[in-house]
Scaffold this motif. Structure first.
Motif, PDB file in Angstrom:
ATOM      1  N   HIS A 150       0.845  -1.187   0.000  1.00 18.83           N
ATOM      2  CA  HIS A 150       0.000   0.000   0.000  1.00 18.83           C
ATOM      3  C   HIS A 150       0.883   1.240   0.000  1.00 18.83           C
ATOM      4  CE1 HIS A 150      -3.719  -2.186   1.446  1.00 18.83           C
ATOM      5  NE2 HIS A 150      -2.771  -3.039   1.790  1.00 18.83           N
ATOM      6  N   PRO A 151       0.424   2.315  -0.597  1.00 18.03           N
ATOM      7  CA  PRO A 151       1.150   3.582  -0.485  1.00 18.03           C
ATOM      8  C   PRO A 151       1.033   4.135   0.926  1.00 18.03           C
ATOM      9  CG  PRO A 151      -0.923   3.911  -1.627  1.00 18.03           C
ATOM     10  CD  PRO A 151      -0.782   2.425  -1.430  1.00 18.03           C
ATOM     11  N   ALA A 152       2.038   4.900   1.325  1.00 15.51           N
ATOM     12  CA  ALA A 152       2.009   5.548   2.637  1.00 15.51           C
ATOM     13  C   ALA A 152       2.432   7.002   2.455  1.00 15.51           C
ATOM     14  CB  ALA A 152       2.890   4.808   3.628  1.00 15.51           C
ATOM     15  N   LEU A 153       3.663   7.368   2.804  1.00 13.91           N
ATOM     16  CA  LEU A 153       4.107   8.746   2.626  1.00 13.91           C
ATOM     17  C   LEU A 153       4.210   9.111   1.146  1.00 13.91           C
ATOM     18  CD1 LEU A 153       6.835   8.947   5.402  1.00 13.91           C
ATOM     19  CD2 LEU A 153       4.497   9.837   5.489  1.00 13.91           C
ATOM     20  N   ALA A 154       4.390   8.116   0.301  1.00 14.86           N
ATOM     21  CA  ALA A 154       4.302   8.316  -1.152  1.00 14.86           C
ATOM     22  C   ALA A 154       2.909   7.884  -1.594  1.00 14.86           C
ATOM     23  CB  ALA A 154       5.363   7.521  -1.883  1.00 14.86           C
ATOM     24  N   GLU A 155       2.198   8.741  -2.312  1.00 17.64           N
ATOM     25  CA  GLU A 155       0.859   8.378  -2.748  1.00 17.64           C
ATOM     26  C   GLU A 155       0.869   7.614  -4.063  1.00 17.64           C
ATOM     27  OE1 GLU A 155      -1.262  12.016  -2.865  1.00 17.64           O
ATOM     28  OE2 GLU A 155      -0.115  12.881  -4.524  1.00 17.64           O
ATOM     29  N   SER A 156       1.980   7.699  -4.810  1.00 17.60           N
ATOM     30  CA  SER A 156       2.118   6.921  -6.045  1.00 17.60           C
ATOM     31  C   SER A 156       3.583   6.945  -6.472  1.00 17.60           C
ATOM     32  CB  SER A 156       1.246   7.492  -7.168  1.00 17.60           C
ATOM     33  OG  SER A 156       1.689   8.790  -7.535  1.00 17.60           O
ATOM     34  N   TRP A 157       3.916   6.123  -7.453  1.00 16.50           N
ATOM     35  CA  TRP A 157       5.274   6.105  -7.992  1.00 16.50           C
ATOM     36  C   TRP A 157       5.284   5.434  -9.354  1.00 16.50           C
ATOM     37  CZ3 TRP A 157       3.764   3.968  -3.401  1.00 16.50           C
ATOM     38  CH2 TRP A 157       3.608   2.580  -3.360  1.00 16.50           C
ATOM     39  N   GLU A 158       6.318   5.738 -10.121  1.00 16.95           N
ATOM     40  CA  GLU A 158       6.522   5.090 -11.414  1.00 16.95           C
ATOM     41  C   GLU A 158       7.919   4.489 -11.447  1.00 16.95           C
ATOM     42  OE1 GLU A 158       6.153   8.866 -12.216  1.00 16.95           O
ATOM     43  OE2 GLU A 158       4.154   8.592 -11.400  1.00 16.95           O
ATOM     44  N   LEU A 159       8.005   3.318 -12.063  1.00 13.63           N
ATOM     45  CA  LEU A 159       9.281   2.624 -12.173  1.00 13.63           C
ATOM     46  C   LEU A 159       9.664   2.530 -13.642  1.00 13.63           C
ATOM     47  CD1 LEU A 159      10.375  -0.533 -10.277  1.00 13.63           C
ATOM     48  CD2 LEU A 159      10.685  -0.425 -12.735  1.00 13.63           C
ATOM     49  N   LYS A 160      10.935   2.776 -13.940  1.00 10.98           N
ATOM     50  CA  LYS A 160      11.419   2.739 -15.316  1.00 10.98           C
ATOM     51  C   LYS A 160      12.763   2.035 -15.373  1.00 10.98           C
ATOM     52  CE  LYS A 160      12.850   5.807 -19.098  1.00 10.98           C
ATOM     53  NZ  LYS A 160      13.059   7.228 -19.491  1.00 10.98           N
ATOM     54  N   GLN A 161      12.908   1.124 -16.338  1.00 12.22           N
ATOM     55  CA  GLN A 161      14.198   0.489 -16.583  1.00 12.22           C
ATOM     56  C   GLN A 161      14.778   1.067 -17.874  1.00 12.22           C
ATOM     57  OE1 GLN A 161      14.185  -3.744 -16.362  1.00 12.22           O
ATOM     58  NE2 GLN A 161      16.394  -3.938 -16.656  1.00 12.22           N
ATOM     59  N   ASN A 162      15.968   1.609 -17.779  1.00 12.92           N
ATOM     60  CA  ASN A 162      16.595   2.301 -18.902  1.00 12.92           C
ATOM     61  C   ASN A 162      17.372   1.343 -19.799  1.00 12.92           C
ATOM     62  OD1 ASN A 162      15.688   4.862 -17.945  1.00 12.92           O
ATOM     63  ND2 ASN A 162      17.350   4.831 -16.427  1.00 12.92           N
ATOM     64  N   GLU A 163      17.696   1.812 -21.014  1.00 15.69           N
ATOM     65  CA  GLU A 163      18.419   0.975 -21.971  1.00 15.69           C
ATOM     66  C   GLU A 163      19.803   0.586 -21.477  1.00 15.69           C
ATOM     67  OE1 GLU A 163      18.527   2.864 -25.745  1.00 15.69           O
ATOM     68  OE2 GLU A 163      16.352   2.729 -26.100  1.00 15.69           O
ATOM     69  N   ASP A 164      20.420   1.425 -20.642  1.00 12.07           N
ATOM     70  CA  ASP A 164      21.755   1.100 -20.132  1.00 12.07           C
ATOM     71  C   ASP A 164      21.713   0.129 -18.955  1.00 12.07           C
ATOM     72  OD1 ASP A 164      20.782   2.649 -18.078  1.00 12.07           O
ATOM     73  OD2 ASP A 164      22.357   4.178 -18.174  1.00 12.07           O
ATOM     74  N   GLY A 165      20.514  -0.359 -18.610  1.00 14.72           N
ATOM     75  CA  GLY A 165      20.372  -1.328 -17.532  1.00 14.72           C
ATOM     76  C   GLY A 165      20.042  -0.714 -16.186  1.00 14.72           C
ATOM     77  N   SER A 166      20.147   0.606 -16.084  1.00 16.98           N
ATOM     78  CA  SER A 166      19.838   1.255 -14.810  1.00 16.98           C
ATOM     79  C   SER A 166      18.330   1.276 -14.575  1.00 16.98           C
ATOM     80  CB  SER A 166      20.396   2.673 -14.781  1.00 16.98           C
ATOM     81  OG  SER A 166      19.779   3.479 -15.766  1.00 16.98           O
ATOM     82  N   MET A 167      17.938   1.547 -13.344  1.00 13.37           N
ATOM     83  CA  MET A 167      16.539   1.551 -12.957  1.00 13.37           C
ATOM     84  C   MET A 167      16.229   2.838 -12.210  1.00 13.37           C
ATOM     85  SD  MET A 167      14.528  -1.239 -10.553  1.00 13.37           S
ATOM     86  CE  MET A 167      14.491  -2.501 -11.829  1.00 13.37           C
ATOM     87  N   GLU A 168      15.063   3.428 -12.495  1.00 10.92           N
ATOM     88  CA  GLU A 168      14.631   4.659 -11.832  1.00 10.92           C
ATOM     89  C   GLU A 168      13.251   4.459 -11.228  1.00 10.92           C
ATOM     90  OE1 GLU A 168      16.699   7.680 -15.115  1.00 10.92           O
ATOM     91  OE2 GLU A 168      14.543   7.733 -14.731  1.00 10.92           O
ATOM     92  N   ILE A 169      13.060   5.044 -10.060  1.00  5.50           N
ATOM     93  CA  ILE A 169      11.725   5.109  -9.464  1.00  5.50           C
ATOM     94  C   ILE A 169      11.465   6.566  -9.113  1.00  5.50           C
ATOM     95  CG2 ILE A 169      10.151   4.267  -7.696  1.00  5.50           C
ATOM     96  CD1 ILE A 169      12.117   1.957  -7.228  1.00  5.50           C
ATOM     97  N   VAL A 170      10.359   7.095  -9.590  1.00  7.81           N
ATOM     98  CA  VAL A 170       9.960   8.457  -9.243  1.00  7.81           C
ATOM     99  C   VAL A 170       8.844   8.360  -8.215  1.00  7.81           C
ATOM    100  CG1 VAL A 170       8.985  10.628 -10.057  1.00  7.81           C
ATOM    101  CG2 VAL A 170      10.637   9.376 -11.474  1.00  7.81           C
TER     102      VAL A 170
END
Length: 579
Positions: free
Chosen positions: A84-104
């Protein structure tokens, strides 16, 4: 181990991650669906008081049980390990072409610390970069991420981006579950290199504890109680728009034995109790008359085991404890069925490996090596390990040293004390000179993780639905790899006499590599091999696992017990007490 969680995986790999995770996805926070009444103080029995209020320093449940009342994270788990969300109400996850990963992460607006200071992205970035992933502040979270530490970046006051250089299977779960520290109070301690001095237990009575959780500790009387009051700025509201929590406060009443805790429960001095198996039938029969709710579930997630110190102060004993055949002999000397019958009244199961039967995604009994109680096989293992007996039946090692050692556990835990007595008597039948010595829990933890002054211990770990949560236990340089600490982790380990078998290296590799793999079947297979290796070499010799038992006053409402969530902790802000 800690329990953390996440949602909204909004990229092409969403379906894959959803397949990997056993957690459902929700659009609201825990508590939004509840209703209740204000008032009342929940009284909970605990065996001992906290040693610290600093999550980075805490290594024992007596401390973490206090910390989880006042700290909060971006995401939460419910009583079935759903996210469940808590202090974050939502987020997006992205995997980049260079293999790195981002979560906003999109943070909730209008949230305040318990001292009235606004909560912003600065607190999250500071907590991630300057505390949990600061090389000068070693902690369990670093073990979970190995060499793939996340880096946090502030986008605006209510948006944070975290980046990892490689894909990480549990990124949302563990980053989102990090307890957030108040930058405005903690930053000076970090800059001065004194962060581990932040929030000692003295901070409670000084009124220095500030949190985002529902309850704030305000009074600690050692050996008596810890008192919490509700957070006046807590951000959650219930179904009817009423601000949570419902309770006026909580009291952790320190009662150092389980017998005394039961008596306090019967006398209505405490509201909840964790029954032992031997008590369950009696408590169940008394429930209606006493006004209790008493129930039973499946196996717990936790583990109980006996372990030996491979870096014991005595070099002779180190050699025994590092011997696979010695440990297998001890395993064959553990009468698990006797423990189940006498200590649990049949309400437990035998345990043979490091993953609980409750963790159904990963548990695999078929790969486990088992050691049923058999003293003849135990003697065979000792012979294979180079041991022998003198004319009086005393067990000797290959150099003629008598086998003599001390088993410790935490005093007041009658299950572990009962196990200790059963194991000690069996080992004496094998010719070992064994002393069983229960001691204060916090003193025991000090010996295990601070100075290494112990030989053998009966203790347990809380466990989780996700094996990777135990990385700090199983990684070679893990902060709770207590039976065989690495010389770089603890200075009491002699680097010239450090023992590292190949199978420990393989377990370390499994915990390092599985989080980089997004194919769930491959992850399951890796943890099958982990279970096989641990049961083959048994650095931790497992005993039994109690079925989940609970008892609480029927004046408590919104209580939904499970083995994962416990009786009340997972929704502590929603529990209310009839007056």
């Amino acid at each position: 181990m800690r329990r953390f969680l996440g949602i909204f995986l909004m990229i092409a790999v969403v379906a894959l991650f959803a397949e990997l995770s056993p957690f459902a996805q929700f659009e609201t926070y825990i508590g939004a669906e509840f209703t209740g009444q204000y008032g009342g103080v929940l009284v909970v029995p605990v065996l001992s008081g906290p040693r610290t209020c600093n999550d980075v320093v805490a290594q024992e449940t007596s401390s973490t049980d206090v910390i989880v009342r006042f700290m909060a994270s971006m995401i939460e788990l419910d009583n079935y390990a759903r996210i469940h969300p808590a202090l974050a109400e939502s987020w997006e996850l992205k995997q980049n072409e260079d293999g790195s990963m981002e979560i906003v992460w999109h943070l909730r607006k209008g949230v305040k610390w318990s001292d009235g200071t606004p909560f912003t992205a600065d607190d999250v970035v500071f907590t991630i970069n300057d505390i949990y992933f600061n090389p000068d502040i070693p902690n369990d979270m670093q073990d979970l991420f190995a060499d793939n530490w996340p880096v946090a970046e502030k986008i605006d006051d209510y948006t944070v981006k975290t980046t990892l250089k490689e894909a990480y299977r549990l990124a949302v779960r563990y980053i989102g579950g990090i307890p957030i520290f108040p930058k405005h109070l903690a930053e000076p301690y970090v800059k001065e290199g004194k962060f581990k001095e932040f929030w000692t237990v003295d901070a409670i009575n000084k009124g220095e504890i500030v949190g985002l959780g529902p309850f704030i500790p305000v009074e600690y009387v050692p050996d008596q109680y810890v008192r919490f009051v509700k957070n006046p700025y807590y951000w959650k509201y219930d179904k009817e728009g009423k601000q949570l929590p419902y309770l006026d406060g909580i009291i952790f009443k320190i009662i150092p034995t389980q017998d005394a805790q039961r008596l306090a429960f019967e006398n209505r001095e405490v509201d909840v109790y964790g029954p032992r198996g031997t008590e369950y039938a009696e408590l169940k029969a008394m429930a209606r008359e006493k006004g209790w709710i008493v129930g039973i579930g499946g196996p717990n997630f936790g583990t109980t085991f006996i372990s030996f110190n491979w870096n014991a102060p005595d070099p002779v004993k180190r050699k025994w404890f590092r011997n696979d055949f010695f440990r297998r002999a001890v395993a064959y000397a553990i009468d698990k069925q006797s423990m189940i019958d006498t200590l649990y009244n049949g309400l437990a199961v035998e345990q043979w490996g490091p993953i609980s039967q409750a963790a159904t995604v990963y548990y695999d009994e078929s790969v486990l090596r088992k050691y049923p109680y058999n003293l003849d096989l135990a003697r065979t293992m000792l012979k294979l390990g180079g041991f022998k007996w003198d004319e009086n039946g005393q067990l000797l090692d290959s150099e003629g040293n008598p086998v003599k050692f001390i088993i410790m556990t935490n005093a007041g835990n009658q299950i572990r004390e009962g196990m200790g007595n059963i194991i000690t008597e069996a080992l004496k039948k094998l010719g070992m000179d064994v002393t069983f010595a229960p001691i204060d829990f916090n003193t025991l933890v000090q010996k295990l993780v601070v100075n290494g002054d112990w030989e053998s211990v009966i203790i347990g770990l809380t466990g989780s639905d996700e094996p990777q949560g135990g990385a700090n236990v199983w990684r070679i340089k893990g902060s709770l790899h207590f039976w065989n600490y690495h010389p770089e982790v603890k200075d009491f380990v002699d680097p010239n006499n450090y023992y590292l078998p190949d199978w420990e290296k393989e377990i370390d590799r499994i915990f390092e590599e599985n989080v980089k793999i997004l194919d769930q079947q491959k992850v399951v297979d890796m943890f099958r091999e982990f279970q096989r290796l641990v049961s083959e070499h048994i650095p931790l010799i497992y005993t039994t696992q109690q079925l989940y038992l609970y008892a609480y006053s029927n004046k408590l409402h919104n209580v939904e017990p499970t083995a994962f969530g416990g009786v009340w902790g997972w929704n502590q802000d929603c529990v209310w007490k009839e007056q």
